[in-house]
Scaffold this motif. Structure first.
Motif, PDB file in Angstrom:
ATOM      1  N   UNK A  12     -47.631  23.044  12.682  1.00 27.79           N
ATOM      2  CA  UNK A  12     -47.677  21.902  13.591  1.00 27.79           C
ATOM      3  C   UNK A  12     -48.912  21.913  14.476  1.00 27.79           C
ATOM      4  N   UNK A  13     -49.242  23.076  15.033  1.00 26.46           N
ATOM      5  CA  UNK A  13     -50.407  23.143  15.922  1.00 26.46           C
ATOM      6  C   UNK A  13     -51.688  22.739  15.199  1.00 26.46           C
ATOM      7  N   UNK A  14     -51.854  23.255  13.977  1.00 30.03           N
ATOM      8  CA  UNK A  14     -53.056  22.924  13.207  1.00 30.03           C
ATOM      9  C   UNK A  14     -53.079  21.448  12.852  1.00 30.03           C
ATOM     10  N   UNK A  19     -55.441  16.180  13.273  1.00 34.85           N
ATOM     11  CA  UNK A  19     -55.191  14.752  13.466  1.00 34.85           C
ATOM     12  C   UNK A  19     -56.034  14.205  14.617  1.00 34.85           C
ATOM     13  N   UNK A  20     -56.097  14.945  15.705  1.00 35.06           N
ATOM     14  CA  UNK A  20     -56.877  14.495  16.868  1.00 35.06           C
ATOM     15  C   UNK A  20     -58.354  14.339  16.510  1.00 35.06           C
ATOM     16  N   UNK A  21     -58.898  15.301  15.756  1.00 34.71           N
ATOM     17  CA  UNK A  21     -60.301  15.216  15.357  1.00 34.71           C
ATOM     18  C   UNK A  21     -60.548  14.009  14.454  1.00 34.71           C
ATOM     19  N   UNK A  22     -59.643  13.781  13.521  1.00 31.92           N
ATOM     20  CA  UNK A  22     -59.832  12.663  12.589  1.00 31.92           C
ATOM     21  C   UNK A  22     -59.650  11.317  13.282  1.00 31.92           C
ATOM     22  N   UNK A  23     -58.741  11.243  14.229  1.00 33.62           N
ATOM     23  CA  UNK A  23     -58.547   9.990  14.956  1.00 33.62           C
ATOM     24  C   UNK A  23     -59.764   9.662  15.824  1.00 33.62           C
ATOM     25  N   UNK A  24     -60.493  10.679  16.270  1.00 32.86           N
ATOM     26  CA  UNK A  24     -61.745  10.430  17.005  1.00 32.86           C
ATOM     27  C   UNK A  24     -62.776   9.717  16.129  1.00 32.86           C
ATOM     28  N   UNK A  25     -62.643   9.877  14.823  1.00 37.12           N
ATOM     29  CA  UNK A  25     -63.541   9.192  13.882  1.00 37.12           C
ATOM     30  C   UNK A  25     -63.085   7.773  13.592  1.00 37.12           C
ATOM     31  N   UNK A  30     -51.659  10.088   8.846  1.00 32.35           N
ATOM     32  CA  UNK A  30     -50.222  10.293   8.670  1.00 32.35           C
ATOM     33  C   UNK A  30     -50.000  11.773   8.340  1.00 32.35           C
ATOM     34  N   UNK A  31     -49.107  12.428   9.097  1.00 32.40           N
ATOM     35  CA  UNK A  31     -48.824  13.841   8.886  1.00 32.40           C
ATOM     36  C   UNK A  31     -47.525  14.003   8.105  1.00 32.40           C
ATOM     37  N   UNK A  32     -47.555  14.887   7.093  1.00 28.31           N
ATOM     38  CA  UNK A  32     -46.358  15.280   6.353  1.00 28.31           C
ATOM     39  C   UNK A  32     -46.248  16.797   6.444  1.00 28.31           C
ATOM     40  N   UNK A  33     -45.106  17.288   6.941  1.00 28.81           N
ATOM     41  CA  UNK A  33     -44.976  18.727   7.147  1.00 28.81           C
ATOM     42  C   UNK A  33     -44.210  19.428   6.022  1.00 28.81           C
ATOM     43  N   UNK A  34     -43.935  18.707   4.938  1.00 26.04           N
ATOM     44  CA  UNK A  34     -43.307  19.333   3.779  1.00 26.04           C
ATOM     45  C   UNK A  34     -43.714  18.584   2.517  1.00 26.04           C
ATOM     46  N   UNK A  35     -43.613  19.286   1.388  1.00 21.33           N
ATOM     47  CA  UNK A  35     -44.082  18.715   0.135  1.00 21.33           C
ATOM     48  C   UNK A  35     -43.250  17.568  -0.387  1.00 21.33           C
ATOM     49  N   UNK A  36     -41.954  17.585  -0.122  1.00 24.53           N
ATOM     50  CA  UNK A  36     -41.092  16.529  -0.642  1.00 24.53           C
ATOM     51  C   UNK A  36     -41.433  15.170  -0.039  1.00 24.53           C
ATOM     52  N   UNK A  37     -41.682  15.146   1.287  1.00 21.00           N
ATOM     53  CA  UNK A  37     -42.059  13.891   1.933  1.00 21.00           C
ATOM     54  C   UNK A  37     -43.419  13.406   1.440  1.00 21.00           C
ATOM     55  N   UNK A  38     -44.319  14.363   1.182  1.00 18.39           N
ATOM     56  CA  UNK A  38     -45.648  13.980   0.667  1.00 18.39           C
ATOM     57  C   UNK A  38     -45.541  13.367  -0.719  1.00 18.39           C
ATOM     58  N   UNK A  39     -44.713  13.937  -1.572  1.00 20.95           N
ATOM     59  CA  UNK A  39     -44.499  13.382  -2.917  1.00 20.95           C
ATOM     60  C   UNK A  39     -44.012  11.941  -2.824  1.00 20.95           C
ATOM     61  N   UNK A  40     -43.115  11.683  -1.884  1.00 23.55           N
ATOM     62  CA  UNK A  40     -42.565  10.335  -1.734  1.00 23.55           C
ATOM     63  C   UNK A  40     -43.614   9.334  -1.276  1.00 23.55           C
TER      64      UNK A  40
END
Length: 226
Positions: A12-14, A19-25, A30-40
């Motif tokens: 989560x910390x990473x 995300x903060x660095x990319x949003x500055x650009x 969109x963050x997914x913290x597990x593989x199943x949600x990413x697959x979906x």
């Protein structure tokens, strides 16, 4: 240009820092913290995936496989804290575009992501024009080549074949070394043989036999206008 990035990371910390660095650009993240949600989420592809390998549920390799099966052109950056050489080779063989080993500086990810996004999508301001060569019509935006002498039939090219013909026709008449082609088509982290360039050139010549794709022995290739 505003890009959408899917960040698949269970730390989560990473993920919040990245995300903060990319949003500055100006990017949407969109963050997914597990593989199943990413697959979906594969059915609604972003402009870029930043994908950890070790995840709860489905691992990064399976997610990458799903991405390539459904959306073959979407760029993917792999990140991992495991065996660097093994993960890098496996990831690149499976179709990732770049690789970062943990720990890394967030700004390094931004630099690599910008370079990759620019290479894949180009500049939003720059008008993309079709190229006509020996009765072939090359459309960089649609990533198609049609043959005027064959009722405008679309020629079936693989991703690498398309990338190669786009590069060589953009640099029409310019000699490009195998090293140049590897870096711009396969990416600077490619570890395979330069003979991969020769194999793709051979296939392009077979499919587009009127293209004057010249071999510069001991150096590389160029496409001539006639």
């Amino acid at each position: 240009m505003s890009y959408t990035v899917y960040l698949v990371e269970d730390e989560q910390n990473l993920s919040e820092v990245l995300k903060a660095y990319m949003e500055k650009e100006g990017w949407t993240v969109e963050i997914y913290d597990n593989g199943d949600d990413a697959i979906a989420a594969i059915d609604k592809p972003p402009h870029l995936w930043v994908l950890d390998i070790m995840l709860p549920g489905t691992d990064g390799y399976q997610i990458l496989k799903g991405i390539r099966e459904k959306e073959g052109e979407v760029p993917v950056i792999f990140i991992s804290a495991r065996d660097q050489d093994l993960d890098r080779v496996l990831g690149l063989e499976m179709g990732s575009d770049d690789y970062l080993a943990k720990p890394f500086l967030p700004q390094e990810l931004i630099i690599r992501a910008k370079k990759l996004l620019s290479r894949v999508y180009g500049s939003q301001v720059q008008e993309v024009k079709k190229r006509e060569l020996n009765d072939y019509v090359i459309d960089p935006e649609a990533r198609t080549v049609t043959d005027r002498l064959d009722n405008n039939e679309v020629i079936d090219l693989t991703t690498k074949e398309m990338d190669l013909i786009l590069l060589l026709t953009e640099e029409l008449g310019k000699a490009l070394s195998r090293e140049d082609i590897i870096e711009q088509v396969w990416g600077e982290n490619y570890f395979g043989s330069e003979r991969a360039v020769d194999d793709v050139v051979r296939r392009v010549r077979k499919k587009m036999d009127r293209i004057h794709l010249e071999t510069l022995y001991g150096y590389g290739y160029r496409v001539l206008s006639s």
